[in-house]
Design an enzyme around this catalytic site. Structure first.
Site, mmCIF file in Angstrom:
data_model
loop_
_atom_site.group_PDB
_atom_site.id
_atom_site.type_symbol
_atom_site.label_atom_id
_atom_site.label_comp_id
_atom_site.label_asym_id
_atom_site.label_seq_id
_atom_site.Cartn_x
_atom_site.Cartn_y
_atom_site.Cartn_z
ATOM 1 N N GLY A 6 0.625 -0.969 -0.082
ATOM 2 C CA GLY A 6 -0.078 0.320 0.145
ATOM 3 C C GLY A 6 0.617 1.136 -0.149
ATOM 4 O O GLY A 6 2.141 1.410 -0.799
ATOM 5 N N ASP A 7 0.580 1.976 1.156
ATOM 6 C CA ASP A 7 2.065 2.951 0.854
ATOM 7 C C ASP A 7 2.726 3.490 2.220
ATOM 8 O O ASP A 7 3.083 4.107 2.786
ATOM 9 C CB ASP A 7 0.682 4.035 1.514
ATOM 10 N N GLU A 8 3.213 1.758 2.260
ATOM 11 C CA GLU A 8 4.388 1.054 3.039
ATOM 12 C C GLU A 8 5.870 1.425 2.390
ATOM 13 O O GLU A 8 5.351 0.329 1.559
ATOM 14 C CB GLU A 8 4.126 0.791 4.186
#
Length: 87
Positions: A6-8
């Site tokens: 995801g956004d990691e």
């Protein structure tokens, strides 16, 4: 730099001489990423990010352990940011 999910993202820094070096790098990343992004129509998009730091061997001895500790630290950073910014 690795995209985890995801956004990691994760970043491996080596060699690290002291904790202050890591904190300075994190501050530089935050400064760069919090600058507005200007779109072709001149609209500005603001971003935010939280960084969690884990150091080997201080926080964990395995890659999985370091990721877990960094994730916990990032969660704490998000809580701190939200508390300080009325969220």
């Amino acid at each position: 730099m690795a995209h985890l999910d995801g956004d990691e993202f994760a970043m491996l820094l080596a060699p690290i001489n002291n904790t202050e070096d890591v904190l300075q790098i994190a501050d530089n990343i935050i400064d760069c990423m919090t600058q507005p992004v200007i779109l072709p129509n001149d609209e500005r998009v603001m971003t935010s990010l939280s960084i969690g730091i884990a150091l080997y061997p201080d926080h964990a001895m395995t890659p999985q352990g370091l990721l877990h500790e960094a994730d916990d630290a990032m969660y704490q950073a998000k809580l701190h940011f939200n508390r300080d910014n009325g969220g």
